[in-house]
Design a protein around this motif. Structure first.
Motif, PDB file in Angstrom:
ATOM      1  N   ARG A  33       0.826  -1.123   0.119  1.00 43.75           N
ATOM      2  CA  ARG A  33       0.029  -0.162   0.014  1.00 43.75           C
ATOM      3  C   ARG A  33       0.890   1.145   0.007  1.00 43.75           C
ATOM      4  NH1 ARG A  33      -0.529   1.937   5.310  1.00 43.75           N
ATOM      5  NH2 ARG A  33       0.371   0.870   6.919  1.00 43.75           N
ATOM      6  N   TYR A  34       0.445   2.450  -0.559  1.00 45.57           N
ATOM      7  CA  TYR A  34       1.058   3.477  -0.245  1.00 45.57           C
ATOM      8  C   TYR A  34       0.829   4.373   0.863  1.00 45.57           C
ATOM      9  CZ  TYR A  34       3.028   3.096  -5.202  1.00 45.57           C
ATOM     10  OH  TYR A  34       3.928   2.906  -6.294  1.00 45.57           O
ATOM     11  N   VAL A  35       1.609   5.012   1.410  1.00 45.00           N
ATOM     12  CA  VAL A  35       1.578   5.971   2.290  1.00 45.00           C
ATOM     13  C   VAL A  35       2.054   7.113   1.933  1.00 45.00           C
ATOM     14  CG1 VAL A  35       2.101   6.507   4.901  1.00 45.00           C
ATOM     15  CG2 VAL A  35       1.460   3.962   4.222  1.00 45.00           C
ATOM     16  N   GLY A  36       1.355   8.129   1.540  1.00 47.90           N
ATOM     17  CA  GLY A  36       1.894   9.299   0.745  1.00 47.90           C
ATOM     18  C   GLY A  36       2.336   8.815  -0.284  1.00 47.90           C
ATOM     19  N   SER A  37       3.799   8.993  -0.789  1.00 51.00           N
ATOM     20  CA  SER A  37       4.394   8.909  -1.983  1.00 51.00           C
ATOM     21  C   SER A  37       4.887   7.577  -1.908  1.00 51.00           C
ATOM     22  CB  SER A  37       5.207   9.951  -2.464  1.00 51.00           C
ATOM     23  OG  SER A  37       6.456  10.149  -1.567  1.00 51.00           O
ATOM     24  N   LYS A  38       5.139   6.906  -0.516  1.00 49.20           N
ATOM     25  CA  LYS A  38       5.953   5.799  -0.505  1.00 49.20           C
ATOM     26  C   LYS A  38       5.100   4.433  -0.500  1.00 49.20           C
ATOM     27  CE  LYS A  38       9.694   8.274   2.418  1.00 49.20           C
ATOM     28  NZ  LYS A  38      10.664   7.684   1.236  1.00 49.20           N
ATOM     29  N   LYS A  39       5.743   3.555  -1.167  1.00 44.64           N
ATOM     30  CA  LYS A  39       5.365   2.248  -1.069  1.00 44.64           C
ATOM     31  C   LYS A  39       5.473   1.367   0.099  1.00 44.64           C
ATOM     32  CE  LYS A  39       4.249  -1.309  -4.483  1.00 44.64           C
ATOM     33  NZ  LYS A  39       4.633  -2.009  -5.849  1.00 44.64           N
ATOM     34  N   ARG A  40       4.561   0.791   0.754  1.00 46.87           N
ATOM     35  CA  ARG A  40       5.030  -0.060   1.895  1.00 46.87           C
ATOM     36  C   ARG A  40       4.780  -1.518   1.661  1.00 46.87           C
ATOM     37  NH1 ARG A  40       8.031   3.190   4.936  1.00 46.87           N
ATOM     38  NH2 ARG A  40       7.158   5.097   5.539  1.00 46.87           N
ATOM     39  N   GLN A  41       5.630  -2.364   1.766  1.00 49.89           N
ATOM     40  CA  GLN A  41       5.611  -3.764   1.599  1.00 49.89           C
ATOM     41  C   GLN A  41       4.534  -4.460   2.534  1.00 49.89           C
ATOM     42  OE1 GLN A  41       9.536  -5.753   1.317  1.00 49.89           O
ATOM     43  NE2 GLN A  41       8.635  -6.794   3.263  1.00 49.89           N
ATOM     44  N   GLY A  42       3.858  -5.414   1.717  1.00 49.55           N
ATOM     45  CA  GLY A  42       2.780  -6.171   2.587  1.00 49.55           C
ATOM     46  C   GLY A  42       3.280  -7.037   3.385  1.00 49.55           C
ATOM     47  N   ARG A  43       2.499  -7.367   4.539  1.00 50.33           N
ATOM     48  CA  ARG A  43       2.836  -8.282   5.597  1.00 50.33           C
ATOM     49  C   ARG A  43       3.351  -9.848   5.004  1.00 50.33           C
ATOM     50  NH1 ARG A  43      -1.059 -11.673   7.103  1.00 50.33           N
ATOM     51  NH2 ARG A  43      -3.135 -11.377   6.420  1.00 50.33           N
ATOM     52  N   ASN A  44       3.957 -10.325   5.870  1.00 50.02           N
ATOM     53  CA  ASN A  44       4.273 -11.567   5.348  1.00 50.02           C
ATOM     54  C   ASN A  44       3.064 -12.875   5.729  1.00 50.02           C
ATOM     55  OD1 ASN A  44       6.775 -10.749   4.390  1.00 50.02           O
ATOM     56  ND2 ASN A  44       7.975 -12.353   5.623  1.00 50.02           N
ATOM     57  N   ILE A  45       2.920 -13.791   4.836  1.00 50.26           N
ATOM     58  CA  ILE A  45       1.834 -14.492   5.348  1.00 50.26           C
ATOM     59  C   ILE A  45       2.260 -15.962   5.259  1.00 50.26           C
ATOM     60  CG2 ILE A  45      -0.366 -15.595   4.164  1.00 50.26           C
ATOM     61  CD1 ILE A  45      -0.920 -12.877   2.547  1.00 50.26           C
ATOM     62  N   PRO A  46       1.798 -16.841   6.383  1.00 48.27           N
ATOM     63  CA  PRO A  46       2.367 -18.208   6.454  1.00 48.27           C
ATOM     64  C   PRO A  46       1.955 -19.158   5.301  1.00 48.27           C
ATOM     65  CG  PRO A  46       1.133 -17.206   8.313  1.00 48.27           C
ATOM     66  CD  PRO A  46       1.157 -16.353   7.346  1.00 48.27           C
ATOM     67  N   ILE A  47       2.945 -19.888   5.021  1.00 53.54           N
ATOM     68  CA  ILE A  47       2.792 -20.704   3.742  1.00 53.54           C
ATOM     69  C   ILE A  47       2.421 -22.172   4.223  1.00 53.54           C
ATOM     70  CG2 ILE A  47       3.691 -21.794   1.584  1.00 53.54           C
ATOM     71  CD1 ILE A  47       4.970 -19.079   1.345  1.00 53.54           C
ATOM     72  N   ASP A  48       1.539 -22.945   3.686  1.00 46.51           N
ATOM     73  CA  ASP A  48       1.523 -24.401   4.199  1.00 46.51           C
ATOM     74  C   ASP A  48       2.106 -25.117   2.910  1.00 46.51           C
ATOM     75  OD1 ASP A  48       0.570 -27.134   4.544  1.00 46.51           O
ATOM     76  OD2 ASP A  48      -1.592 -26.383   4.516  1.00 46.51           O
ATOM     77  N   TYR A  49       3.327 -25.706   2.992  1.00 49.89           N
ATOM     78  CA  TYR A  49       3.990 -26.632   2.134  1.00 49.89           C
ATOM     79  C   TYR A  49       3.498 -27.739   1.719  1.00 49.89           C
ATOM     80  CZ  TYR A  49       7.488 -22.910   2.006  1.00 49.89           C
ATOM     81  OH  TYR A  49       8.488 -21.603   1.845  1.00 49.89           O
ATOM     82  N   GLU A  50       2.340 -28.212   2.653  1.00 45.38           N
ATOM     83  CA  GLU A  50       1.632 -29.522   2.370  1.00 45.38           C
ATOM     84  C   GLU A  50       0.828 -29.297   1.100  1.00 45.38           C
ATOM     85  OE1 GLU A  50       2.372 -32.358   3.954  1.00 45.38           O
ATOM     86  OE2 GLU A  50       4.075 -31.292   4.786  1.00 45.38           O
ATOM     87  N   LYS A  51       0.413 -28.082   0.707  1.00 45.17           N
ATOM     88  CA  LYS A  51      -0.628 -27.860  -0.340  1.00 45.17           C
ATOM     89  C   LYS A  51       0.167 -28.246  -1.602  1.00 45.17           C
ATOM     90  CE  LYS A  51      -4.022 -25.347   1.898  1.00 45.17           C
ATOM     91  NZ  LYS A  51      -4.756 -23.982   2.144  1.00 45.17           N
ATOM     92  N   PRO A  52      -0.464 -28.938  -2.527  1.00 43.84           N
ATOM     93  CA  PRO A  52       0.270 -29.294  -3.794  1.00 43.84           C
ATOM     94  C   PRO A  52       0.869 -28.356  -4.586  1.00 43.84           C
ATOM     95  CG  PRO A  52      -1.860 -30.629  -3.568  1.00 43.84           C
ATOM     96  CD  PRO A  52      -2.091 -29.405  -2.553  1.00 43.84           C
ATOM     97  N   ARG A  53       0.145 -26.838  -4.957  1.00 40.12           N
ATOM     98  CA  ARG A  53       1.021 -26.112  -5.553  1.00 40.12           C
ATOM     99  C   ARG A  53       2.249 -25.411  -4.843  1.00 40.12           C
ATOM    100  NH1 ARG A  53       2.693 -24.484 -10.117  1.00 40.12           N
ATOM    101  NH2 ARG A  53       2.216 -22.242 -10.711  1.00 40.12           N
ATOM    102  N   ALA A  54       2.028 -25.097  -3.574  1.00 44.05           N
ATOM    103  CA  ALA A  54       3.196 -24.730  -2.866  1.00 44.05           C
ATOM    104  C   ALA A  54       4.282 -25.738  -2.758  1.00 44.05           C
ATOM    105  CB  ALA A  54       2.698 -24.407  -1.362  1.00 44.05           C
ATOM    106  N   ALA A  55       4.090 -26.877  -2.642  1.00 47.52           N
ATOM    107  CA  ALA A  55       5.064 -27.754  -2.676  1.00 47.52           C
ATOM    108  C   ALA A  55       5.629 -27.813  -4.193  1.00 47.52           C
ATOM    109  CB  ALA A  55       4.249 -29.188  -2.316  1.00 47.52           C
ATOM    110  N   GLU A  56       5.155 -27.771  -5.086  1.00 46.49           N
ATOM    111  CA  GLU A  56       5.534 -27.811  -6.462  1.00 46.49           C
ATOM    112  C   GLU A  56       6.266 -26.864  -6.714  1.00 46.49           C
ATOM    113  OE1 GLU A  56       3.705 -27.684 -11.076  1.00 46.49           O
ATOM    114  OE2 GLU A  56       2.559 -27.237  -9.342  1.00 46.49           O
ATOM    115  N   LEU A  57       5.948 -25.521  -6.335  1.00 39.98           N
ATOM    116  CA  LEU A  57       6.689 -24.320  -6.577  1.00 39.98           C
ATOM    117  C   LEU A  57       7.950 -24.321  -5.590  1.00 39.98           C
ATOM    118  CD1 LEU A  57       3.893 -21.825  -6.363  1.00 39.98           C
ATOM    119  CD2 LEU A  57       5.393 -22.324  -8.416  1.00 39.98           C
ATOM    120  N   ALA A  58       7.908 -24.684  -4.439  1.00 42.33           N
ATOM    121  CA  ALA A  58       9.057 -24.869  -3.573  1.00 42.33           C
ATOM    122  C   ALA A  58      10.333 -25.881  -3.996  1.00 42.33           C
ATOM    123  CB  ALA A  58       8.642 -25.353  -2.245  1.00 42.33           C
TER     124      ALA A  58
END
Length: 425
Positions: free
Chosen positions: A165-190
């Motif tokens: 998101r933007y705060v004034g003219s500065k872009k703020r990075q989104g929060r980290n979201i936990p990943i479930d590596y047991e799910k097929p797509r995440a496991a494949e990418l990992a």
């Protein structure tokens, strides 16, 4: 206060003590800083000692430079995700080292990743004196500390962030979201990322400290439409070759061989035009060519625009600084952004509807990342060729130029539907 990479270096925490002198220094500092904490254990943990060796190695290396530099590092817990040294361990070490007088700390503002706002560290005379007593001379640091070996796999090959998101003219990075590596797509990418980490663990890369491991970063994980399809670029962790200038990357070596960099021209523009079924003119090898506006200025405007959801009203601070450094002039005065926008939209009329376009920067980056990641993976697994990604380009040994160019062209067409214009530098 340091404001650029010329006056400060990134605190990578990748060093390890190698000589007996370095191990003795690490042990001494580790015990001293541990004793200042609140642990009931008499001796420091292995994690604390490992962090101490890494910290000392970076501090002494910066102190030995002329002029002496400081180190910078964002101190957000999320910036340590997937790293060898964890946030809590490092935070405790810093507090102890500061109390013991080994290091000075200038706390950053906002925890950002830019040098001007990240926390900065400098070795104090107490640490320098102790290193000297242990027999460590600044000009002989390479004999005492070395980069850690590259891992064959990492625990967090993927990083998922929420929407920025933007705060004034500065872009703020989104929060980290936990990943479930047991799910097929995440496991494949990992697996694909750790395939590459395993391959590159044994590849000779010079300079040695310019790559540790890859991590693929996805964005907008909190979006209802997210399905591992936003962002997805492959990042070399820490202060890597990816943040070096192109002239410095050209000096690298892979498997002892000089390198070349193969670049996709106007990658995002090419992808957007293909998605909207209005491909760029394939006979135009440089879509940024303009009779009165320099190529760099026009490209800056396009990059800014496609990285945001609306048209900017002013040039970014980084672009203003870059322009001033190159020319001594003022970007906003020499090339008013409103005038550049007007000319850019004549060249790329499709961008007139960018603010309401259903395709966003995360979509463009994902498609680009798939082409590049598949290229790097295929070259490694099928040809045994090391290819280091730099977002919209790849670095390969000079002798592998032809096969790498062919694979990159094929993978780009597979994911985008049109052939890219490639250049070698």
């Amino acid at each position: 206060m340091e404001t650029d990479r010329e006056s400060a270096s990134y605190l990578s925490l990748r060093a390890e003590p190698y000589s007996e002198q370095a191990k003795a220094l690490t042990s001494s500092v580790s015990h001293a800083t541990w004793a200042l904490g609140d642990s009931k254990r008499a001796n420091p943990s292995k994690l604390h000692t490992d962090a101490t060796g890494a910290f000392i190695g970076d501090l002494l290396a910066c102190h030995a430079q002329s002029p002496t530099k400081s180190l910078y590092r964002p101190m957000m817990a999320s910036s340590f995700t997937g790293e060898r040294i964890g946030y809590r361990v490092f935070k405790r070490l810093v507090e102890g080292a500061q109390s013991a007088g080994f290091v000075s700390v200038a706390v950053g503002t906002g925890g950002g990743s830019e040098i001007g706002v990240a926390t900065r560290f400098r070795a104090e005379a107490t640490l320098i004196s102790l290193a000297s007593e242990c027999g460590i001379k600044p000009e002989e640091l390479d004999a005492h500390f070395r980069p850690i070996a590259r891992p064959a796999r990492i625990a967090h090959p993927l990083l998922l962030r929420g929407s920025s998101r933007y705060v004034g003219s500065k872009k703020r990075q989104g929060r980290n979201i936990p990943i479930d590596y047991e799910k097929p797509r995440a496991a494949e990418l990992a697996k694909q990322v750790n395939d590459l980490n395993s391959f590159f663990a044994d590849i000779q890369i010079e300079p040695a400290g310019d790559h540790l491991a890859f991590q693929r970063i996805f964005n907008e994980g909190d979006s209802p439409s997210f399905d591992w399809n936003k962002g997805g670029r492959l990042y070399s962790m820490g202060d890597s070759y990816q943040v070096r200038k192109s002239v410095d990357r050209a000096k690298m070596k892979l498997s002892g061989e000089p390198v070349i960099e193969i670049d996709i021209h106007a990658s995002f523009l090419t992808i957007l035009h293909a998605l909207l079924e209005k491909p760029l003119d394939p006979t135009s090898h440089d879509p940024y060519q303009h009779p009165s506006i320099p190529r760099r200025i026009l490209k800056w405007w396009v990059v800014m625009t496609l990285g945001h959801n609306r048209f900017h009203r002013a040039w970014s601070a980084d672009m203003k600084a870059d322009y001033h450094e190159r020319t001594g002039g003022k970007l906003g005065k020499d090339y008013p952004i409103k005038d550049v926008r007007e000319e850019a939209l004549k060249l790329f009329p499709l961008l007139k509807d960018w603010e309401t376009c259903s395709t966003r920067w995360g979509d463009l980056q994902f498609i680009e990342s798939c082409a590049v990641v598949d290229t790097v993976h295929y070259l490694a697994m099928e040809h045994g060729i090391p290819a280091l990604p730099v977002h919209d380009s790849i670095i390969v040994p000079y002798s592998k130029k032809e096969v790498a160019t062919s694979v990159l062209r094929t993978m780009f067409k597979k994911h985008v539907g049109v052939e890219p214009t490639l250049s070698v530098k």
